[in-house]
Scaffold this motif. Structure first.
Motif, PDB file in Angstrom:
ATOM      1  N   SER A  60      64.372  60.151 -31.291  1.00 37.88           N
ATOM      2  CA  SER A  60      64.739  61.243 -30.396  1.00 37.88           C
ATOM      3  C   SER A  60      66.178  61.648 -30.679  1.00 37.88           C
ATOM      4  N   LEU A  61      66.481  62.897 -30.370  1.00 40.04           N
ATOM      5  CA  LEU A  61      67.832  63.422 -30.560  1.00 40.04           C
ATOM      6  C   LEU A  61      68.412  63.725 -29.189  1.00 40.04           C
ATOM      7  N   GLU A  62      69.439  63.010 -28.818  1.00 37.25           N
ATOM      8  CA  GLU A  62      70.047  63.162 -27.502  1.00 37.25           C
ATOM      9  C   GLU A  62      71.273  64.074 -27.612  1.00 37.25           C
ATOM     10  N   GLY A  63      70.999  65.353 -27.795  1.00 38.66           N
ATOM     11  CA  GLY A  63      72.076  66.330 -27.961  1.00 38.66           C
ATOM     12  C   GLY A  63      71.763  67.268 -29.106  1.00 38.66           C
ATOM     13  N   GLN A  64      72.813  67.767 -29.750  1.00 38.30           N
ATOM     14  CA  GLN A  64      72.669  68.729 -30.843  1.00 38.30           C
ATOM     15  C   GLN A  64      72.967  68.070 -32.188  1.00 38.30           C
ATOM     16  N   ALA A  65      72.443  68.659 -33.228  1.00 38.80           N
ATOM     17  CA  ALA A  65      72.774  68.242 -34.589  1.00 38.80           C
ATOM     18  C   ALA A  65      72.750  69.471 -35.483  1.00 38.80           C
ATOM     19  N   THR A  77      71.938  76.876 -42.766  1.00 37.23           N
ATOM     20  CA  THR A  77      72.427  76.007 -41.696  1.00 37.23           C
ATOM     21  C   THR A  77      71.503  76.116 -40.494  1.00 37.23           C
ATOM     22  N   ILE A  78      71.058  74.958 -40.001  1.00 36.02           N
ATOM     23  CA  ILE A  78      70.120  74.896 -38.879  1.00 36.02           C
ATOM     24  C   ILE A  78      70.768  74.137 -37.731  1.00 36.02           C
ATOM     25  N   ASN A  79      70.806  74.760 -36.564  1.00 37.53           N
ATOM     26  CA  ASN A  79      71.204  74.047 -35.351  1.00 37.53           C
ATOM     27  C   ASN A  79      69.952  73.428 -34.745  1.00 37.53           C
ATOM     28  N   VAL A  80      69.926  72.119 -34.626  1.00 36.44           N
ATOM     29  CA  VAL A  80      68.774  71.383 -34.117  1.00 36.44           C
ATOM     30  C   VAL A  80      69.061  70.999 -32.666  1.00 36.44           C
ATOM     31  N   ASP A  81      68.173  71.395 -31.763  1.00 31.42           N
ATOM     32  CA  ASP A  81      68.416  71.278 -30.325  1.00 31.42           C
ATOM     33  C   ASP A  81      67.626  70.125 -29.714  1.00 31.42           C
ATOM     34  N   GLY A  82      68.299  68.994 -29.549  1.00 28.46           N
ATOM     35  CA  GLY A  82      67.673  67.849 -28.907  1.00 28.46           C
ATOM     36  C   GLY A  82      67.753  67.884 -27.402  1.00 28.46           C
ATOM     37  N   THR A  83      68.449  68.861 -26.843  1.00 29.09           N
ATOM     38  CA  THR A  83      68.524  68.945 -25.388  1.00 29.09           C
ATOM     39  C   THR A  83      67.243  69.522 -24.803  1.00 29.09           C
ATOM     40  N   LYS A  84      66.559  70.394 -25.564  1.00 24.72           N
ATOM     41  CA  LYS A  84      65.329  71.023 -25.088  1.00 24.72           C
ATOM     42  C   LYS A  84      64.079  70.476 -25.783  1.00 24.72           C
ATOM     43  N   ALA A  85      64.272  69.832 -26.929  1.00 24.71           N
ATOM     44  CA  ALA A  85      63.135  69.279 -27.678  1.00 24.71           C
ATOM     45  C   ALA A  85      63.558  67.971 -28.325  1.00 24.71           C
ATOM     46  N   PRO A  86      63.835  66.941 -27.533  1.00 25.94           N
ATOM     47  CA  PRO A  86      64.424  65.713 -28.084  1.00 25.94           C
ATOM     48  C   PRO A  86      63.555  64.986 -29.103  1.00 25.94           C
ATOM     49  N   VAL A  87      62.250  64.920 -28.878  1.00 34.33           N
ATOM     50  CA  VAL A  87      61.376  64.196 -29.797  1.00 34.33           C
ATOM     51  C   VAL A  87      61.136  65.009 -31.067  1.00 34.33           C
ATOM     52  N   THR A  88      60.871  66.296 -30.912  1.00 32.23           N
ATOM     53  CA  THR A  88      60.635  67.154 -32.076  1.00 32.23           C
ATOM     54  C   THR A  88      61.888  67.233 -32.938  1.00 32.23           C
ATOM     55  N   ALA A  89      63.037  67.410 -32.294  1.00 29.45           N
ATOM     56  CA  ALA A  89      64.303  67.456 -33.013  1.00 29.45           C
ATOM     57  C   ALA A  89      64.620  66.107 -33.650  1.00 29.45           C
ATOM     58  N   GLY A  90      64.360  65.028 -32.918  1.00 24.83           N
ATOM     59  CA  GLY A  90      64.628  63.696 -33.450  1.00 24.83           C
ATOM     60  C   GLY A  90      63.780  63.378 -34.660  1.00 24.83           C
TER      61      GLY A  90
END
Length: 243
Positions: A60-65, A77-90
């Motif tokens: 999981s992603l707990e924040g942005q990457a 460049t891709i902003n990955v949003d773990g705040t709204k999609a933590p598992v998918t982003a992670g």
């Protein structure tokens, strides 16, 4: 953006002929709607001791990457949003960090009859592959994860219409969105992702967007079927990845 009437006709045509694969399996499985789906509808669901927590044991992603993907020598460049999609982003950031996407092809590019998607991330290169987790020897699949507008928690394993939530998702299919392909089975996304080439609101609530292209959309616009990902690297936010 609302599609004008003629675009709804075109969209239905795309949905009827386009299958965006997201996991390995039987190519004889039906491809009913042709949207960002996999060809295998018999894929096993994500293993979890608790059916209400289909994300247990997944990254999981707990924040942005931030991920920089290089294609044909040019950066995206891709902003990955773990705040709204933590598992998918992670899942995506974990695969990037493993170097999984390096040298994989974009096996499907659809620009006609209107700009649609560029899809890659299949290790087999034919739209049927996914990430085989070396820890289990099996394909890792993740649950469909969509956060309704104004909500603090995602809905898992259900499309928004199926969940009877009359709200758009927080992360929508605007031009430059990055989302996961899957089969008709909601919890079947693995490694295949797609870039949207236009605003595709008719996909909202059915497929999990997890980020957006912030630079290099002109590079995405030039990708052709068969082009390879030179490399993909996490440049910021790796500390937010929890395995």
């Amino acid at each position: 953006m609302q599609l004008r009437p003629k675009y709804w006709v075109i969209s239905l045509m795309l949905l009827s002929v386009l299958a965006i694969a997201g996991c390995s399996g039987d190519l004889s499985a039906p491809e009913s709607d042709g949207s960002p789906t996999a060809t295998d509808v018999t894929a096993s669901p994500v293993a979890s001791a608790d059916p209400d927590r289909p994300f247990d044991g997944l990254p999981s992603l707990e924040g942005q990457a931030t991920v920089q993907m290089t294609v044909n020598g040019s950066p995206i460049t891709i902003n990955v949003d773990g705040t709204k999609a933590p598992v998918t982003a992670g899942n995506f950031v974990d695969l990037v960090e493993r170097g999984f996407y390096d040298n994989l092809t974009f096996h499907r590019v659809v620009r006609e009859p209107q700009p649609f998607v560029v899809q890659g991330g299949d290790p087999l290169g034919n739209g049927t592959g996914g990430f085989i987790d070396p820890a289990t020897g099996e394909e890792r699949q993740i649950p469909l994860e969509i956060t309704p507008e104004g909500e603090s928690e995602p809905v898992y394993s259900r499309t928004l219409p199926a969940a009877q939530i009359n709200k758009p998702p927080e992360l929508q299919h605007t031009r430059g969105a990055v989302a996961m392909a899957r089969s008709q089975f909601p919890d079947s996304a693995s490694s295949q992702f797609y870039f949207t080439l236009a605003d595709l609101s008719f996909l909202d609530g059915n497929y999990a967007v997890f980020g957006y292209v912030t630079e290099g959309m002109e590079v995405v616009d030039t990708i052709q079927q068969g082009d390879r990902i030179d490399s993909a690297r996490v440049t910021q936010g790796l500390e937010n990845l929890k395995r």
